[in-house]
Design an enzyme around this catalytic site. Sequence first.
Site, PDB file in Angstrom:
ATOM      1  N   LYS A  10       9.294  -1.041  14.250  1.00 25.95           N
ATOM      2  CA  LYS A  10       9.627  -0.363  12.783  1.00 25.95           C
ATOM      3  C   LYS A  10      10.611   0.613  12.893  1.00 25.95           C
ATOM      4  O   LYS A  10      11.675   0.738  12.143  1.00 25.95           O
ATOM      5  CB  LYS A  10       9.068   0.208  11.997  1.00 25.95           C
ATOM      6  CG  LYS A  10       7.830  -1.466  11.286  1.00 25.95           C
ATOM      7  CD  LYS A  10       7.388  -0.603  10.064  1.00 25.95           C
ATOM      8  CE  LYS A  10       5.987  -0.820  10.366  1.00 25.95           C
ATOM      9  NZ  LYS A  10       4.514  -0.045   9.423  1.00 25.95           N
ATOM     10  N   GLU A  66      10.515  -4.837   4.237  1.00 28.24           N
ATOM     11  CA  GLU A  66      10.697  -6.312   3.483  1.00 28.24           C
ATOM     12  C   GLU A  66      10.401  -6.611   1.840  1.00 28.24           C
ATOM     13  O   GLU A  66      10.797  -7.720   1.915  1.00 28.24           O
ATOM     14  CB  GLU A  66       9.305  -6.984   4.787  1.00 28.24           C
ATOM     15  CG  GLU A  66       9.439  -7.343   6.030  1.00 28.24           C
ATOM     16  CD  GLU A  66       9.152  -5.812   6.785  1.00 28.24           C
ATOM     17  OE1 GLU A  66       9.328  -5.242   6.971  1.00 28.24           O
ATOM     18  OE2 GLU A  66       9.144  -6.774   8.323  1.00 28.24           O
ATOM     19  N   GLY A  71      -4.676  -1.744   4.808  1.00 32.17           N
ATOM     20  CA  GLY A  71      -3.501  -2.831   3.889  1.00 32.17           C
ATOM     21  C   GLY A  71      -4.875  -4.281   4.816  1.00 32.17           C
ATOM     22  O   GLY A  71      -4.782  -5.130   3.551  1.00 32.17           O
ATOM     23  N   ARG A  72      -5.018  -4.165   5.400  1.00 34.60           N
ATOM     24  CA  ARG A  72      -5.666  -5.935   5.779  1.00 34.60           C
ATOM     25  C   ARG A  72      -7.138  -5.875   5.558  1.00 34.60           C
ATOM     26  O   ARG A  72      -7.836  -6.693   5.876  1.00 34.60           O
ATOM     27  CB  ARG A  72      -6.087  -5.985   7.418  1.00 34.60           C
ATOM     28  CG  ARG A  72      -6.467  -4.858   8.230  1.00 34.60           C
ATOM     29  CD  ARG A  72      -6.400  -4.776   9.848  1.00 34.60           C
ATOM     30  NE  ARG A  72      -7.045  -4.254  10.780  1.00 34.60           N
ATOM     31  CZ  ARG A  72      -5.846  -2.553  11.296  1.00 34.60           C
ATOM     32  NH1 ARG A  72      -4.663  -2.634  10.184  1.00 34.60           N
ATOM     33  NH2 ARG A  72      -6.336  -1.295  11.184  1.00 34.60           N
ATOM     34  N   LYS A  79       0.995  -1.201   0.162  1.00 33.27           N
ATOM     35  CA  LYS A  79       0.224   0.589  -0.314  1.00 33.27           C
ATOM     36  C   LYS A  79       0.896   1.375  -0.214  1.00 33.27           C
ATOM     37  O   LYS A  79       0.505   2.320  -0.806  1.00 33.27           O
ATOM     38  CB  LYS A  79      -1.123  -0.136   1.642  1.00 33.27           C
ATOM     39  CG  LYS A  79      -1.561   1.065   0.896  1.00 33.27           C
ATOM     40  CD  LYS A  79      -3.051   0.721   2.334  1.00 33.27           C
ATOM     41  CE  LYS A  79      -3.972   2.703   2.369  1.00 33.27           C
ATOM     42  NZ  LYS A  79      -4.539   2.552   3.574  1.00 33.27           N
ATOM     43  N   GLU A 126      -4.641  -6.954  14.738  1.00 32.72           N
ATOM     44  CA  GLU A 126      -4.708  -5.622  14.061  1.00 32.72           C
ATOM     45  C   GLU A 126      -6.248  -4.509  14.194  1.00 32.72           C
ATOM     46  O   GLU A 126      -5.519  -2.955  14.034  1.00 32.72           O
ATOM     47  CB  GLU A 126      -3.330  -5.247  12.760  1.00 32.72           C
ATOM     48  CG  GLU A 126      -2.921  -4.149  12.275  1.00 32.72           C
ATOM     49  CD  GLU A 126      -2.109  -4.578  10.893  1.00 32.72           C
ATOM     50  OE1 GLU A 126      -0.330  -5.284  10.753  1.00 32.72           O
ATOM     51  OE2 GLU A 126      -2.160  -3.976  10.485  1.00 32.72           O
ATOM     52  N   HIS A 135      -5.473 -33.438  17.683  1.00 36.37           N
ATOM     53  CA  HIS A 135      -4.356 -34.378  18.166  1.00 36.37           C
ATOM     54  C   HIS A 135      -3.479 -33.395  19.075  1.00 36.37           C
ATOM     55  O   HIS A 135      -2.500 -34.065  19.128  1.00 36.37           O
ATOM     56  CB  HIS A 135      -4.453 -35.329  17.121  1.00 36.37           C
ATOM     57  CG  HIS A 135      -4.878 -36.454  16.914  1.00 36.37           C
ATOM     58  ND1 HIS A 135      -5.530 -37.518  17.622  1.00 36.37           N
ATOM     59  CD2 HIS A 135      -6.161 -35.835  15.908  1.00 36.37           C
ATOM     60  CE1 HIS A 135      -6.525 -38.175  16.669  1.00 36.37           C
ATOM     61  NE2 HIS A 135      -7.496 -37.431  15.611  1.00 36.37           N
TER      62      HIS A 135
HETATM   63  O1  F6P Z   1       2.773  -2.508   9.545  1.00 31.18           O
HETATM   64  C1  F6P Z   1       1.679  -3.086   9.347  1.00 31.18           C
HETATM   65  C2  F6P Z   1       1.209  -2.690   7.800  1.00 31.18           C
HETATM   66  O2  F6P Z   1       0.892  -1.039   7.569  1.00 31.18           O
HETATM   67  C3  F6P Z   1       0.249  -4.024   7.947  1.00 31.18           C
HETATM   68  O3  F6P Z   1      -1.306  -2.944   8.476  1.00 31.18           O
HETATM   69  C4  F6P Z   1      -0.209  -3.591   6.566  1.00 31.18           C
HETATM   70  O4  F6P Z   1      -1.000  -4.239   6.013  1.00 31.18           O
HETATM   71  C5  F6P Z   1       0.978  -4.689   6.239  1.00 31.18           C
HETATM   72  O5  F6P Z   1       2.279  -3.577   7.215  1.00 31.18           O
HETATM   73  C6  F6P Z   1       2.138  -3.884   5.090  1.00 31.18           C
HETATM   74  O6  F6P Z   1       1.623  -2.347   4.574  1.00 31.18           O
HETATM   75  P1  F6P Z   1       2.547  -1.924   3.011  1.00 31.18           P
HETATM   76  O7  F6P Z   1       0.757  -2.704   2.049  1.00 31.18           O
HETATM   77  O8  F6P Z   1       1.968  -0.896   2.542  1.00 31.18           O
HETATM   78  O9  F6P Z   1       3.555  -1.744   2.440  1.00 31.18           O
END
Ligand code: F6P
Length: 502
Positions: free
Chosen positions: A475, A194, A247-248, A188, A333, A364
């Site tokens: 972060k 990452e 995002g979620r 987003k 979240e 199990h």
């Molecule tokens: O660190 C949390 C977050 O902001 C989530 O809410 C989001 O889904 C994820 O990181 C990834 O963010 P982006 O889509 O901006 O890379």
Amino acid sequence: MGDSEAAWRTIEARASGPALADLFAAEPDRVSRLTIEEAGIRFDFAKTHLDADLLGGFLKLATAMDFTAKRDALFAGEAVNVTEGRAAEHSAERGHGAPESVAIARGLHARMRALIDAIEAEAFGPVRHILHVGIGGSALGPNLLVDALGRDAGRYDVAIVSNVDGTALEDAFDRFDPGATLLVIASKTFTTTETMLNAASALAWMAESGIEDPYGRVVALTASPDAAVEWGVDETRVLPFSESVGGRYSLWSSIGFPAALALGWEAFEELLEGAAAMDRHFRLAPPEANAPLIAAFVDLYYAVVRRAETRAVFAYDERLRLLPSYLQQLEMESNGKSVNVEGEPIGRPSAPITWGGVGTDAQHAVFQLLHQGTHLVPVEFVAVTEPGHSLDEAHHRALLINCFAQGAALMAGKANPGDPARHYPGDRPSTTILLDRLDPGRLGALLAFYEQRVFANAVLLGINPFDQFGVELGKEIARSIEQEGTERFDASTRALIERALG
Ligand code: F6P
């Protein structure tokens, strides 16, 4: 005392009360009253402690918290995400929202479809593999969709890589032919460390494998199109989505691209239609027959009144094995907060910890605690009537019988006064969600049900479910370690960094 406090007093008076078995005995019509059928899904809340009294208390709470007006505000595209001053328009992606937002979403979907058509027509060369890099909401939703529905699709091989641990990416490199790979960067913000690192490494892998124009095989899914273009993605292959889609909550937007490509556009449309059917239900069904709202009442009863710290979701269907991890982000979240929209302490427990697994494996492994442990864990069973395989029907029969047996056993228990180790206390609540079939429409409806349930929980607690400031501090610290070193940190952190990184 405000109206909501008065409602809470009524609800909290039910810290103890009739056992499930007594509720069943007292209410012959319990199953029909507490079962809701919508969009090919049966929601059975009968094995929870919800009764007419509790329902009355929660309905008063909903009124006191202005639930109807807040739901209307959500769908009208008002700035319900108050801390960030913006709307939460995931429902507009499936046609329920402010007309201008719905129109924008339709336009962006059309653009996504056109790009999918071009990829299918091999406009960018042969594509057999889709390497999707993204994390959190930019990975969990698409991963669930592809895993749940893509088994027989056979169109593309999809790898969704989220972890910055290079092992994850290397696994995909080992499987994929760089000359037939489309690199999809989903973020987003287009700044997430990452994802940007994984994207750069994937691009380098393509270049080092001799692909002449690796940028020519990159697609970006983002609410920050300028950042994607600056990174090097050609504008025509940037699929934007609105800043007001969280995002979620974003799998309905261009973030769903790998699923739309792998499953086909028709399937993606059915997914949106299923979600739209659930939105309609959430908007129009009366409160006592409204599945997301009733689910929120149940959630709050156990989290707030019975102080259950967790809730467990078990998918009795291999195709839904990623559902618990998807729900972990959606629920924790969104509602893992300590303050309300006014910034004041909530004063009650907020979202419980979501955890779970797949049946029958979990039986199990962890069900011992559910049946005899000291923690109260409300359980949610998710099952599908129609099997997803062609093996002997004995498999599916055993799977479903196990699912239903667990719910019955948790509730009924088994007294064994002479032998405490073999005593099952029972009266342990569960909800069962039964899909007729696992198809895109029903999965869309199921996921929209979970989204709206999270929203209903948030409204009843006064939380903003659409921000996530809790993830920022870690972060920030990681960034400052990279940039400024370890001086200002504690001795334990310094020693660990020194030992592992020198
Ligand atoms: O660190 C949390 C977050 O902001 C989530 O809410 C989001 O889904 C994820 O990181 C990834 O963010 P982006 O889509 O901006 O890379």
